[in-house]
Design a protein around this motif. Structure first.
Motif, short mmCIF file in Angstrom:
data_model
loop_
_atom_site.label_atom_id
_atom_site.label_comp_id
_atom_site.label_asym_id
_atom_site.label_seq_id
_atom_site.Cartn_x
_atom_site.Cartn_y
_atom_site.Cartn_z
N TRP A 287 3.08 3.59 -19.52
CA TRP A 287 2.43 2.53 -19.45
C TRP A 287 3.14 1.42 -19.27
CZ3 TRP A 287 -2.62 3.51 -19.92
CH2 TRP A 287 -3.24 4.59 -20.62
N GLY A 288 3.98 1.08 -19.76
CA GLY A 288 4.96 -0.18 -19.65
C GLY A 288 5.85 0.21 -18.30
N TYR A 289 6.64 -0.74 -17.62
CA TYR A 289 7.37 -0.35 -16.55
C TYR A 289 8.52 0.50 -16.98
CZ TYR A 289 10.61 -1.51 -12.45
OH TYR A 289 11.22 -1.07 -11.38
N ASP B 224 6.95 -5.30 -13.81
CA ASP B 224 8.58 -5.30 -14.09
C ASP B 224 8.71 -6.48 -14.96
OD1 ASP B 224 8.64 -7.34 -12.11
OD2 ASP B 224 9.59 -6.07 -10.63
N ALA B 225 10.15 -6.44 -15.17
CA ALA B 225 10.63 -7.71 -16.08
C ALA B 225 10.32 -9.21 -15.34
CB ALA B 225 12.22 -7.54 -16.20
N ARG B 226 10.37 -9.36 -14.07
CA ARG B 226 10.20 -10.54 -13.24
C ARG B 226 8.46 -10.72 -13.33
NH1 ARG B 226 15.00 -11.21 -13.76
NH2 ARG B 226 16.58 -10.78 -12.47
N TYR C 73 9.77 -4.87 -23.15
CA TYR C 73 10.23 -3.49 -22.80
C TYR C 73 10.19 -3.29 -21.49
CZ TYR C 73 5.07 -3.55 -23.17
OH TYR C 73 3.62 -3.91 -23.29
N ALA C 74 9.69 -4.26 -20.58
CA ALA C 74 9.80 -4.23 -19.02
C ALA C 74 11.50 -4.34 -18.62
CB ALA C 74 8.86 -5.19 -18.44
N ILE C 75 12.16 -4.97 -19.73
CA ILE C 75 13.63 -5.25 -19.22
C ILE C 75 14.47 -3.85 -19.40
CG2 ILE C 75 15.74 -6.58 -19.80
CD1 ILE C 75 13.79 -8.75 -20.73
N PRO D 208 4.59 -3.25 -9.39
CA PRO D 208 5.44 -2.39 -8.62
C PRO D 208 4.72 -2.02 -7.39
CG PRO D 208 5.19 -1.35 -10.98
CD PRO D 208 4.64 -2.59 -10.92
N GLU D 209 5.56 -1.90 -6.34
CA GLU D 209 4.94 -1.81 -4.97
C GLU D 209 4.15 -0.54 -4.87
OE1 GLU D 209 8.03 -2.08 -2.01
OE2 GLU D 209 8.53 -4.05 -2.51
N GLU D 210 4.60 0.46 -5.43
CA GLU D 210 3.57 1.70 -5.42
C GLU D 210 2.30 1.46 -6.06
OE1 GLU D 210 8.03 3.31 -6.57
OE2 GLU D 210 6.93 1.50 -6.95
N SER D 211 2.28 0.67 -7.15
CA SER D 211 0.92 0.41 -7.80
C SER D 211 0.08 -0.54 -7.15
CB SER D 211 0.99 -0.21 -9.06
OG SER D 211 1.95 0.55 -10.05
N MET D 212 0.58 -1.41 -6.31
CA MET D 212 -0.11 -2.18 -5.38
C MET D 212 -0.63 -1.43 -4.12
SD MET D 212 -0.31 -5.36 -6.65
CE MET D 212 -0.73 -6.31 -5.13
N ALA D 213 0.31 -0.75 -3.63
CA ALA D 213 -0.14 0.11 -2.34
C ALA D 213 -1.50 1.25 -3.03
CB ALA D 213 0.72 1.14 -1.81
N ILE D 214 -1.51 1.69 -4.20
CA ILE D 214 -2.40 2.42 -4.63
C ILE D 214 -3.86 1.71 -4.92
CG2 ILE D 214 -3.34 3.78 -6.69
CD1 ILE D 214 -0.17 4.74 -6.82
N LEU D 215 -3.43 0.29 -5.38
CA LEU D 215 -4.62 -0.77 -5.65
C LEU D 215 -5.28 -1.07 -4.29
CD1 LEU D 215 -3.12 -2.93 -8.33
CD2 LEU D 215 -4.92 -1.11 -8.63
N LYS D 216 -4.65 -1.17 -3.25
CA LYS D 216 -5.15 -1.39 -2.09
C LYS D 216 -5.92 -0.25 -1.34
CE LYS D 216 -1.77 -5.00 -0.61
NZ LYS D 216 -0.61 -5.48 0.12
N THR D 217 -5.56 1.14 -1.53
CA THR D 217 -6.24 2.08 -0.90
C THR D 217 -7.52 2.23 -1.82
OG1 THR D 217 -4.09 3.13 -0.19
CG2 THR D 217 -6.15 4.69 -0.30
N ILE D 218 -7.60 2.23 -3.06
CA ILE D 218 -8.50 2.50 -3.93
C ILE D 218 -9.75 1.25 -3.43
CG2 ILE D 218 -9.63 2.14 -6.06
CD1 ILE D 218 -7.08 3.21 -7.26
N GLY D 219 -9.11 -0.14 -3.25
CA GLY D 219 -10.18 -1.12 -2.97
C GLY D 219 -10.64 -0.96 -1.61
N LYS D 220 -10.06 -0.31 -0.69
CA LYS D 220 -10.80 0.08 0.71
C LYS D 220 -11.87 1.04 0.48
CE LYS D 220 -9.29 1.89 5.17
NZ LYS D 220 -8.05 2.24 6.22
N TRP D 221 -11.49 1.89 -0.34
CA TRP D 221 -12.64 2.98 -0.64
C TRP D 221 -13.69 2.22 -1.31
CZ3 TRP D 221 -15.40 4.92 -4.86
CH2 TRP D 221 -16.01 6.07 -4.43
N MET D 222 -13.41 1.42 -2.25
CA MET D 222 -14.38 0.84 -3.01
C MET D 222 -15.37 -0.21 -2.35
SD MET D 222 -14.79 1.99 -6.31
CE MET D 222 -15.17 0.30 -7.34
#
Length: 434
Positions: free
Chosen positions: A276-278, A312-314, A30-32, A318-332
């Motif tokens: 949930w899916g891309y 994503d299909a590749r 379904y990512a395609i 997603p870049e938006e998710s990675m940016a969010i994860l990095k910010t959460i990680g900085k706080w954690m």
């Protein structure tokens, strides 16, 4: 006769309650089309129109080590991947179906690579398995609540043998419980209408899972879906009860208790955006600060958060998710002690934030500052051994200001003259009790 073993249950749940924060990964064909993981159902796509995605599937960028590293750096302790979603496509090499990743251009057992990568980062491994299967010919089609062909009378159920499907489903669960080493989480999804409990031959299924993976933590969706709490909450656990309640896309207002008022173990599964899916056009991402506060809210109510990404299909998150994860990680990195191993504080939520607790340590999460010294409700001055900024360890004195002299029974902390808190999302005070 099945009997609930409380001691064994509590032992198997220790790591899970300590972890508090995990990553959910929804990924598949379904990512395609990139319109969410339910695309085949919502758009009522016939099998023959869905199969081109199978023929095309070739995630050349798939590297589960990157996923696992992103989870670890975000402060997550476990990762759950959709080994098989509702469309029936398997990311693992099942010998009971041709509809699997090893038969695509990809030609790889993606689950095998995933579990290896997650373990390499020291994280707990989880696999999601759908009880639904829109690919299998013996799964109900016409008038099933969710099947893509539910409204098409040409797909009647007269010659379908549901027992054939159950045999395949049980065999595939046996495969994932046998072929990939120790599993820490098994996430079934989901029951609905009369498709619940023994309709899935759930007692037999659970006996098999427990024989192969005796310590695996299992959700409650052999009985319910994202709504409903299951038989453990009812005080009369069935043989196939789940180990935790799994509210979806919401945080319970007051945590979750059983019929006797005892706290239950639960996990809120939450998306970063609205799918949930891309989904290529879904850019409605929850800000990182909001998700940090919601994680704190879960822990303050005795629960976990399972935060989803949809590659994503590749095979890229997603870049938006990675940016969010990095910010959460900085706080954690600075504040994880207020999350791991913490739970309800037994103190009413303050106006300015929330409170988590671990033994004799209370963590006051300040989402906003107060006018004047900050009141630490629910504790007495003689109980306090010390107050520190959690992020830096710097001392915070107990206030002796005249401005709160009308409230002699409340402890106030003196944060100093700056009205702006050090962390504009959540500044954490660590209060150590005597």
């Amino acid at each position: 006769m099945y009997q609930f073993d409380l001691e064994r249950y509590e032992k198997r749940m220790e790591w899970y309650q300590d972890a508090r924060f995990g990553m959910f990964i929804h990924w598949g064909l379904y990512a395609i089309p990139a319109r969410g993981e339910w695309v085949r159902s919502t758009e009522e796509i016939p099998k023959e129109d869905y199969m081109p995605y199978f023929d095309e599937f070739n995630p050349t960028d798939y590297d589960p080590h990157k996923w696992a590293k992103a989870a670890k750096e975000a402060g997550m302790k476990y990762v759950v991947l959709t080994a098989k979603h509702h469309d029936g496509f398997c990311l693992f090499d099942s010998k009971y179906t041709e509809f699997k990743s090893t038969n695509t251009k990809c030609g790889r057992d993606l689950v095998a690579e995933f579990v290896e990568a997650v373990r390499a980062e020291g994280l707990k491994v989880g696999l999601y398995f759908s009880l639904l299967d829109w690919y299998h010919p013996d799964y109900p089609h016409y008038r099933d609540k969710n099947h893509p062909m539910r409204n098409n009378p040409a797909y009647g159920n007269e010659n379908r043998n549901f027992d054939n499907y159950l045999q395949l489903m049980h065999n595939q669960v046996r495969e994932i419980c046998t072929n990939y080493g120790k599993l820490d989480v098994l996430w079934f999804d989901f029951s609905y209408d009369d498709m619940r409990g023994e309709k899935w031959h759930a007692t037999k299924l659970m006996d098999m899972v427990r024989s192969l993976q005796p310590d695996v933590v299992i959700d409650n969706r052999l009985e319910v879906s994202g709504e409903g709490h299951g038989s453990l909450a009812e005080g009369n656990p069935k043989p196939y009860h789940g180990d935790f309640v799994s509210p979806e896309q919401m945080i319970p207002p007051n945590g979750i208790c059983d019929v006797n008022g005892k706290d239950l173990i639960w996990e809120a599964c939450v998306t970063m955006n609205n799918n949930w899916g891309y989904c290529a056009n879904d850019h409605y991402f929850k800000p990182a600060g909001m998700l940090i506060k919601k994680l704190v809210e879960c822990v303050s109510k005795g629960g976990n958060m399972l935060l989803n990404v949809g590659p994503d299909a590749r095979g890229n998150i997603p870049e938006e998710s990675m940016a969010i994860l990095k910010t959460i990680g900085k706080w954690m990195k600075k504040n994880s002690e207020s999350i791991y191993g913490c739970t309800k504080a037994g103190i009413e939520k303050p106006d300015y934030g929330r409170i988590t607790r671990k033994g004799k340590k209370l963590y006051f999460h300040l989402f906003e500052n107060t006018i004047g010294p900050i009141p630490l409700m629910g504790i007495r001055k003689e109980e306090v051994e010390k107050i520190r900024w959690l992020a830096t360890g710097a001392e915070i004195p107990v206030s002796t200001s005249w401005v709160h002299s009308d409230y002699p029974d409340i402890v106030f902390a003196d944060l100093g003259p700056d009205p702006v808190l050090p962390d504009d999302v959540d500044t954490v005070l660590e209060i150590t009790l005597k």
